[in-house]
Design a protein around this motif. Structure first.
Motif, mmCIF file in Angstrom:
data_model
loop_
_atom_site.group_PDB
_atom_site.id
_atom_site.type_symbol
_atom_site.label_atom_id
_atom_site.label_comp_id
_atom_site.label_asym_id
_atom_site.label_seq_id
_atom_site.Cartn_x
_atom_site.Cartn_y
_atom_site.Cartn_z
ATOM 1 N N ALA A 78 0.817 -1.217 0.000
ATOM 2 C CA ALA A 78 0.000 0.000 0.000
ATOM 3 C C ALA A 78 0.850 1.266 0.000
ATOM 4 N N SER A 79 2.004 1.233 0.663
ATOM 5 C CA SER A 79 2.852 2.427 0.769
ATOM 6 C C SER A 79 3.402 2.871 -0.587
ATOM 7 N N GLU A 80 3.504 1.927 -1.537
ATOM 8 C CA GLU A 80 4.052 2.241 -2.852
ATOM 9 C C GLU A 80 2.985 2.303 -3.939
ATOM 10 N N ARG A 81 1.766 1.844 -3.608
ATOM 11 C CA ARG A 81 0.748 1.679 -4.644
ATOM 12 C C ARG A 81 0.366 2.997 -5.298
ATOM 13 N N GLU A 82 0.291 4.075 -4.506
ATOM 14 C CA GLU A 82 -0.176 5.341 -5.080
ATOM 15 C C GLU A 82 0.820 5.934 -6.072
ATOM 16 N N TRP A 83 2.075 5.463 -6.041
ATOM 17 C CA TRP A 83 3.077 5.990 -6.964
ATOM 18 C C TRP A 83 3.279 5.105 -8.181
ATOM 19 N N SER A 84 2.592 3.985 -8.238
ATOM 20 C CA SER A 84 2.669 3.108 -9.404
ATOM 21 C C SER A 84 1.589 3.524 -10.393
ATOM 22 N N TRP A 85 1.869 4.516 -11.188
ATOM 23 C CA TRP A 85 0.889 5.055 -12.109
ATOM 24 C C TRP A 85 0.754 4.150 -13.336
ATOM 25 N N PRO A 86 -0.453 3.775 -13.728
ATOM 26 C CA PRO A 86 -0.628 2.928 -14.917
ATOM 27 C C PRO A 86 0.037 3.493 -16.162
ATOM 28 N N ALA A 87 0.178 4.810 -16.254
ATOM 29 C CA ALA A 87 0.774 5.427 -17.455
ATOM 30 C C ALA A 87 2.163 4.884 -17.751
ATOM 31 N N PHE A 88 2.939 4.572 -16.712
ATOM 32 C CA PHE A 88 4.308 4.121 -16.934
ATOM 33 C C PHE A 88 4.373 2.854 -17.786
ATOM 34 N N THR A 89 3.435 1.971 -17.611
ATOM 35 C CA THR A 89 3.455 0.705 -18.353
ATOM 36 C C THR A 89 2.444 0.665 -19.496
ATOM 37 N N LYS A 90 1.414 1.512 -19.455
ATOM 38 C CA LYS A 90 0.345 1.445 -20.456
ATOM 39 C C LYS A 90 0.555 2.342 -21.664
ATOM 40 N N TRP A 91 1.246 3.465 -21.512
ATOM 41 C CA TRP A 91 1.240 4.483 -22.561
ATOM 42 C C TRP A 91 2.218 4.155 -23.689
#
Length: 389
Positions: A78-91
């Motif tokens: 949970a501590s890292e989840r908010e910084w794992s933005w889908p854009a990094f892997t999806k875009w």
């Protein structure tokens, strides 16, 4: 020869101008001595820690958790989840094409990649803004950036190296600001956060705008400043920033230029060349605004011009100490309001560079804005002192 009183007037004006310049340079030197000569890189700060950089008016690069750009959000604590933005892997281009392909967007088009920049030391050149679908935007990018169903067209240069053929003869860049992620690209909003939590808490407000940027290495943002606290993140590729603090405005030789806009001449085609040796007309031309308008801007190019040339053309630049920083995916740059910045790009393996930034309205309380305005007025006064007559 001038009369005696005229000679004394010239001498007095020259002395006053020199004295003012000495005092400004002394201030610049003191600020440089009392501040770090590099831009720090830190891990995620608390709101209080971040506010210290805001209060001292200093840029900083913030490193996200190492898993942010590579690991799906559901697999993280949970501590890292908010910084794992889908854009990094999806875009990827494929994803963006499937999501936005037929949507009409605004694209800045220029002949050379320099939009909102000084041309020929005479014009402030604004881009030609065109409406096109996202797939049409991709079609006009270099071959390596285009969609998989397109055929390549490659020539060789004089050294035998492959070069991309650009049938469009223009550089396209998605740079529309004022919150374009919330309007033209709202389909992508869930892939990045609506705000940066530690910044929102430290600044006591939510961002005024979130912007989406997409281009390649041909597009360069000329040296300028914004009245926003800027949190800037690279999603794909790399950005190279040249940063200059507002106290060094004196060094930048700002002046007025004729405001002009690039116009695509293919909208009104000219006759074909009469022979194969005749050079066709350039696709774009600059048209001054009507009525005639002037824009204050900076003509020097610290990222590309040799320092010796800069010193010769812009002698006050010798007092400047620019910062040069590289920003990669998984890093946030805090760029304080009113800091001058020039931005270059390097593409990823698909040939694209994508970024998102959050603009927080700057606070006008305290002395920061007033001090910057005073420096601007002082530099203008120095430039207006006429020692020749």
């Amino acid at each position: 020869m001038p009369a005696l009183n005229e000679t004394n007037g010239i001498r007095d004006a020259s002395g006053a101008k020199m004295r003012l310049e000495e005092e400004i340079c002394s201030l610049i030197s003191e600020v440089q001595d009392f501040n770090l000569s590099t831009i720090e890189r830190i891990e995620l700060p608390s709101p209080l820690d971040f506010h210290r950089y805001v209060a001292s008016n200093r840029p900083v690069i913030i490193t996200l958790p190492p898993t942010a750009t590579t690991t799906p959000r559901a697999d993280l604590p949970a501590s890292e989840r908010e910084w794992s933005w889908p854009a990094f892997t999806k875009w990827t281009n494929e994803y963006l094409s499937s999501t936005l392909g037929e949507k009409h967007i605004t694209v800045a088009c220029t002949p050379n990649g320099w939009a909102d920049a000084v041309v020929d030391d005479k014009y402030f050149a604004m881009p030609c803004e065109k409406k096109m679908t996202f797939d049409q935007f991709l079609d006009g990018m270099p071959i390596r950036m285009r969609r998989p169903d397109q055929k390549e067209e490659v020539n060789q240069d004089q050294e035998g190296k492959d070069t991309v053929v650009d049938p469009y003869q223009e550089v396209r860049y998605i740079q529309l600001q004022n919150g374009n992620l919330m309007t033209e690209y709202k389909e992508l909003m869930d892939d990045v956060p609506a705000s940066i939590p530690f910044a929102s808490e430290a600044l006591g407000k939510e961002p005024d705008a979130v912007n989406f940027w997409y281009g390649d290495e041909r597009s360069t943002t000329s040296l300028h400043k914004d009245h926003y606290e800027n949190l800037y993140s690279v999603i794909a590729g790399r950005k190279i920033f040249t940063l200059i603090p507002p106290t060094e405005q004196f060094c930048l030789h700002e002046k007025q230029y004729i405001a002009a806009t690039y116009v695509d001449t293919t909208d009104t085609p000219s006759p074909s060349p009469s022979s194969q040796t005749e050079t066709p007309s350039p696709r774009y031309k600059l048209e001054p605004m009507d009525p005639l308008t002037h824009t204050k801007w900076i003509g020097l190019n610290p990222a590309h011009e040799p320092r010796e040339d800069l010193y010769e053309k812009y002698p006050r630049f010798q007092w400047c100490q620019p910062f040069r920083v590289e920003l990669n995916p998984g890093e946030l740059l805090y760029l304080p309001a009113m800091w001058y910045h020039q931005v270059e790009q390097e593409p990823d393996h698909e040939g694209k560079c994508i970024a998102v930034n959050w603009w927080y309205d700057m606070g006008f309380e305290g002395e920061r804005f007033a001090t910057a305005a005073f420096m601007s007025n002082l530099v203008q006064l120095v430039d207006q002192i006429d020692v020749s007559s």
